[in-house]
Design an enzyme around this catalytic site. Sequence first.
Site, PDB file in Angstrom:
ATOM      1  N   PRO A  51      42.762  40.152  47.543  1.00 12.52           N
ATOM      2  CA  PRO A  51      43.208  41.456  48.037  1.00 12.52           C
ATOM      3  C   PRO A  51      44.074  42.164  47.010  1.00 12.52           C
ATOM      4  O   PRO A  51      44.632  41.544  46.116  1.00 12.52           O
ATOM      5  CB  PRO A  51      44.018  41.089  49.277  1.00 12.52           C
ATOM      6  CG  PRO A  51      44.470  39.695  49.030  1.00 12.52           C
ATOM      7  CD  PRO A  51      43.410  39.040  48.218  1.00 12.52           C
ATOM      8  N   THR A  69      36.532  34.970  43.674  1.00  7.89           N
ATOM      9  CA  THR A  69      36.161  35.722  42.479  1.00  7.89           C
ATOM     10  C   THR A  69      37.384  36.511  42.054  1.00  7.89           C
ATOM     11  O   THR A  69      37.779  37.460  42.713  1.00  7.89           O
ATOM     12  CB  THR A  69      34.974  36.656  42.766  1.00  7.89           C
ATOM     13  OG1 THR A  69      33.883  35.845  43.190  1.00  7.89           O
ATOM     14  CG2 THR A  69      34.587  37.451  41.541  1.00  7.89           C
ATOM     15  N   TRP A  70      37.989  36.096  40.971  1.00 10.20           N
ATOM     16  CA  TRP A  70      39.269  36.638  40.535  1.00 10.20           C
ATOM     17  C   TRP A  70      39.103  37.451  39.272  1.00 10.20           C
ATOM     18  O   TRP A  70      38.605  36.956  38.275  1.00 10.20           O
ATOM     19  CB  TRP A  70      40.237  35.487  40.270  1.00 10.20           C
ATOM     20  CG  TRP A  70      41.646  35.930  40.151  1.00 10.20           C
ATOM     21  CD1 TRP A  70      42.289  36.307  39.018  1.00 10.20           C
ATOM     22  CD2 TRP A  70      42.579  36.061  41.205  1.00 10.20           C
ATOM     23  NE1 TRP A  70      43.568  36.664  39.294  1.00 10.20           N
ATOM     24  CE2 TRP A  70      43.776  36.521  40.643  1.00 10.20           C
ATOM     25  CE3 TRP A  70      42.517  35.854  42.578  1.00 10.20           C
ATOM     26  CZ2 TRP A  70      44.911  36.763  41.403  1.00 10.20           C
ATOM     27  CZ3 TRP A  70      43.647  36.087  43.317  1.00 10.20           C
ATOM     28  CH2 TRP A  70      44.821  36.537  42.732  1.00 10.20           C
ATOM     29  N   GLU A 112      32.482  33.293  49.722  1.00  4.68           N
ATOM     30  CA  GLU A 112      33.073  33.903  48.528  1.00  4.68           C
ATOM     31  C   GLU A 112      34.057  34.966  48.980  1.00  4.68           C
ATOM     32  O   GLU A 112      33.743  35.812  49.813  1.00  4.68           O
ATOM     33  CB  GLU A 112      32.001  34.546  47.651  1.00  4.68           C
ATOM     34  CG  GLU A 112      32.591  35.197  46.418  1.00  4.68           C
ATOM     35  CD  GLU A 112      31.536  35.807  45.508  1.00  4.68           C
ATOM     36  OE1 GLU A 112      31.877  36.104  44.358  1.00  4.68           O
ATOM     37  OE2 GLU A 112      30.386  35.992  45.945  1.00  4.68           O
ATOM     38  N   PHE A 143      37.120  37.827  47.655  1.00  5.45           N
ATOM     39  CA  PHE A 143      37.693  38.599  46.562  1.00  5.45           C
ATOM     40  C   PHE A 143      39.174  38.765  46.860  1.00  5.45           C
ATOM     41  O   PHE A 143      39.543  39.057  48.004  1.00  5.45           O
ATOM     42  CB  PHE A 143      37.010  39.969  46.455  1.00  5.45           C
ATOM     43  CG  PHE A 143      35.571  39.864  46.061  1.00  5.45           C
ATOM     44  CD1 PHE A 143      35.207  39.901  44.732  1.00  5.45           C
ATOM     45  CD2 PHE A 143      34.585  39.690  47.021  1.00  5.45           C
ATOM     46  CE1 PHE A 143      33.868  39.781  44.361  1.00  5.45           C
ATOM     47  CE2 PHE A 143      33.246  39.565  46.665  1.00  5.45           C
ATOM     48  CZ  PHE A 143      32.893  39.612  45.334  1.00  5.45           C
TER      49      PHE A 143
END
Length: 72
Positions: free
Chosen positions: A27, A54-55, A23, A25
């Site tokens: 930047p 995960t946006w 997973e 995230f």
Amino acid sequence: MSESRKLIDCMKENEGKPWISLEYFPPRTDAGVTNLYERIERMKQLDPLFVDFTWGAGGSTASAPSAAAPSP
């Protein structure tokens, strides 16, 4: 990167093997985008079953650089 496939198909193809998922995230900076791509290159040697991005969770990364978004 490989094409998208159904998770259930990946699971069937790898039955009996341990499954690894990653997973990430998105930047918040351009330097972070570069780091993300480098990290993905290093981590792909683990041969993950799938990768998740995960946006915009809680709005914290909703305006992250679009360069981090995967190409269709």
